[in-house]
Design a protein around this motif. Sequence first.
Motif, PDB file in Angstrom:
ATOM      1  N   MET A 395     -51.472  -1.596  28.283  1.00  0.00           N
ATOM      2  CA  MET A 395     -50.614  -1.332  26.516  1.00  0.00           C
ATOM      3  C   MET A 395     -50.884  -0.001  26.507  1.00  0.00           C
ATOM      4  N   VAL A 396     -51.449   0.744  27.594  1.00  0.00           N
ATOM      5  CA  VAL A 396     -52.034   2.232  26.148  1.00  0.00           C
ATOM      6  C   VAL A 396     -50.819   3.130  26.305  1.00  0.00           C
ATOM      7  N   TRP A 397     -49.870   2.620  27.267  1.00  0.00           N
ATOM      8  CA  TRP A 397     -48.859   3.486  26.710  1.00  0.00           C
ATOM      9  C   TRP A 397     -47.951   3.140  25.815  1.00  0.00           C
ATOM     10  N   LYS A 398     -47.565   2.202  25.939  1.00  0.00           N
ATOM     11  CA  LYS A 398     -46.993   1.662  25.263  1.00  0.00           C
ATOM     12  C   LYS A 398     -47.476   2.026  23.464  1.00  0.00           C
ATOM     13  N   ALA A 399     -48.939   1.694  24.129  1.00  0.00           N
ATOM     14  CA  ALA A 399     -49.574   1.802  21.843  1.00  0.00           C
ATOM     15  C   ALA A 399     -49.587   3.053  22.485  1.00  0.00           C
ATOM     16  N   LEU A 400     -49.096   4.164  22.416  1.00  0.00           N
ATOM     17  CA  LEU A 400     -49.020   5.700  22.467  1.00  0.00           C
ATOM     18  C   LEU A 400     -47.754   6.340  21.749  1.00  0.00           C
ATOM     19  N   PHE A 401     -46.691   4.610  21.757  1.00  0.00           N
ATOM     20  CA  PHE A 401     -45.960   5.338  22.417  1.00  0.00           C
ATOM     21  C   PHE A 401     -45.578   4.742  20.461  1.00  0.00           C
ATOM     22  N   GLY A 402     -46.352   3.518  20.239  1.00  0.00           N
ATOM     23  CA  GLY A 402     -45.859   2.207  18.637  1.00  0.00           C
ATOM     24  C   GLY A 402     -46.879   3.615  18.090  1.00  0.00           C
ATOM     25  N   GLY A 403     -48.076   4.002  18.088  1.00  0.00           N
ATOM     26  CA  GLY A 403     -48.797   4.944  16.872  1.00  0.00           C
ATOM     27  C   GLY A 403     -48.045   5.892  17.124  1.00  0.00           C
ATOM     28  N   PHE A 404     -47.255   7.117  18.270  1.00  0.00           N
ATOM     29  CA  PHE A 404     -46.574   8.038  17.424  1.00  0.00           C
ATOM     30  C   PHE A 404     -45.689   7.811  16.323  1.00  0.00           C
ATOM     31  N   MET A 405     -44.934   6.937  16.732  1.00  0.00           N
ATOM     32  CA  MET A 405     -43.224   6.305  15.515  1.00  0.00           C
ATOM     33  C   MET A 405     -43.545   5.848  14.654  1.00  0.00           C
ATOM     34  N   ALA A 406     -45.068   5.430  14.388  1.00  0.00           N
ATOM     35  CA  ALA A 406     -45.604   4.544  13.387  1.00  0.00           C
ATOM     36  C   ALA A 406     -46.232   5.512  12.431  1.00  0.00           C
ATOM     37  N   THR A 407     -46.505   7.190  12.333  1.00  0.00           N
ATOM     38  CA  THR A 407     -46.730   8.094  12.109  1.00  0.00           C
ATOM     39  C   THR A 407     -44.584   8.424  11.498  1.00  0.00           C
ATOM     40  N   VAL A 408     -44.127   8.619  12.118  1.00  0.00           N
ATOM     41  CA  VAL A 408     -42.623   9.025  11.931  1.00  0.00           C
ATOM     42  C   VAL A 408     -42.199   7.992  11.239  1.00  0.00           C
ATOM     43  N   MET A 409     -42.558   6.689  11.347  1.00  0.00           N
ATOM     44  CA  MET A 409     -42.304   5.871  10.222  1.00  0.00           C
ATOM     45  C   MET A 409     -42.384   6.343   8.861  1.00  0.00           C
ATOM     46  N   THR A 410     -44.204   6.128   8.740  1.00  0.00           N
ATOM     47  CA  THR A 410     -44.478   6.616   7.697  1.00  0.00           C
ATOM     48  C   THR A 410     -43.610   8.027   6.939  1.00  0.00           C
ATOM     49  N   ALA A 411     -43.453   9.036   7.986  1.00  0.00           N
ATOM     50  CA  ALA A 411     -43.454  10.937   7.001  1.00  0.00           C
ATOM     51  C   ALA A 411     -41.150   9.444   6.556  1.00  0.00           C
ATOM     52  N   SER A 412     -41.189   8.739   7.583  1.00  0.00           N
ATOM     53  CA  SER A 412     -39.693   8.472   7.093  1.00  0.00           C
ATOM     54  C   SER A 412     -39.593   7.456   5.249  1.00  0.00           C
ATOM     55  N   VAL A 413     -40.732   6.824   5.588  1.00  0.00           N
ATOM     56  CA  VAL A 413     -40.826   6.849   4.139  1.00  0.00           C
ATOM     57  C   VAL A 413     -40.553   6.881   2.552  1.00  0.00           C
ATOM     58  N   VAL A 414     -41.904   7.709   2.959  1.00  0.00           N
ATOM     59  CA  VAL A 414     -41.676   8.865   2.218  1.00  0.00           C
ATOM     60  C   VAL A 414     -40.786   9.925   2.008  1.00  0.00           C
ATOM     61  N   GLY A 415     -40.106  10.235   3.211  1.00  0.00           N
ATOM     62  CA  GLY A 415     -38.688  11.089   3.100  1.00  0.00           C
ATOM     63  C   GLY A 415     -37.764  10.199   2.080  1.00  0.00           C
ATOM     64  N   ALA A 416     -37.425   9.240   2.039  1.00  0.00           N
ATOM     65  CA  ALA A 416     -37.000   7.967   1.819  1.00  0.00           C
ATOM     66  C   ALA A 416     -36.988   8.438  -0.058  1.00  0.00           C
TER      67      ALA A 416
END
Length: 424
Positions: A395-416
Amino acid sequence: MFSTLNAQALTGIVFVIAVCWLLSENRKRFPWRLALGAVAVQAGLVLALFAIPGSQGVLAAITGAVDGLARATNEGAKFVFGYLAGGDQPYGVTNEPALFTFAFQVLPLILVISALSALLWHWKILKWITYGFGLLFQRTMGLGGASALAVAANIFLGMIESPIVIRAYLDKLTRSEIFLMMVVGLATVAGSTMVAYAAILSPVLPNAAGHVLVASIVSAPAGVLLARILIPETPGEGGEVADYRSTLKYDSGIDALVKGTADGLMVVLNISAVLIVFVALVALVNVMLGGFWLFDGPVTVERVLGWLFMPIAWLTGVEWSEAGIAGRLLGVKLTLTEFVAFIQLGAVPEGEMSERTRMLMTYALCGFANIGSVGITVTGLSVLIPERRQEVLGMVWKALFGGFMATVMTASVVGAMPMGVFGS
């Protein structure tokens, strides 16, 4: 006032969730209530920490505390390293910025904050703050007590220290719950590194310490959501209850300081080793690519990463004219660690990047989701739950993808959100 940049960021939120849904192990079990709740919790936390009356005073106090810690740490570093850490120079200085040395002026902060974090945990101050966030996530996001506590611990502790808090329950967690813990660990940062990031950004970003702290807090709900989308929980499973008596304990205040310092030293050594190796590998690839030219310049890893991540940076609400440099920073974070990305972000001259873009990148970069952390995650969890090592590896590589996209989502929430929320 709502603008096209805010609309871009809203599109970014939808994009991140949609991509994770396409990669889900069970697309029929999309957590609609959790999706709405996670975005609402993120937006609510940002507004509470920036927009309510008196919040600016709190952020100023946080910034002052970080500055004070940095100055105090610098005194200790100068005592040990002398002029290498900014002490009196034995020769004339013609280029003062060149005196900055990452190893002697940033990494010592991790030692001090790690020791202080252990002491605050022993005094039960940090422990009760963590328990408070754990109960918040348990009640608002439907997590089991053990998972909620691990998620909350990830906000302040490292991605390996936080599983220790629930060590007694690790073997009872479901596959989905272990994955959730991994994703949130990669989406957030430790308290010791938060201060180091803030010290790097403080000269170029107002309220840098506040932004870094908020970034780690609000990325936790995003990590929970994306983890639940990628590997949904099976109905009737999970929800392990925790009695909130942590196995992370110290015998005394001195014991906490000594063990916290030792833990911090291991973090410093790991960061130093990973940075040396990964920066060297990228430099080696750039040498091999040196004979190729494209668009009036040599092809480098940094330029390629900028092109690849440009659309993702734009979806956080960044101007297209700045999406190239923002995308490069995202790529550097993924391949060279967030430390290198924060150093490069702090080095961008004020005229070349707007305050909005710099702020959004602070949120997008603030997480341990990089290739180097994959090895740390596998090693740490293999020690804590050796019987489930193969499960973690799967699961670790999928977790890396999820963790990376989570910070992108956070930036998008702030950007909105309108920039006025942040006092600009």
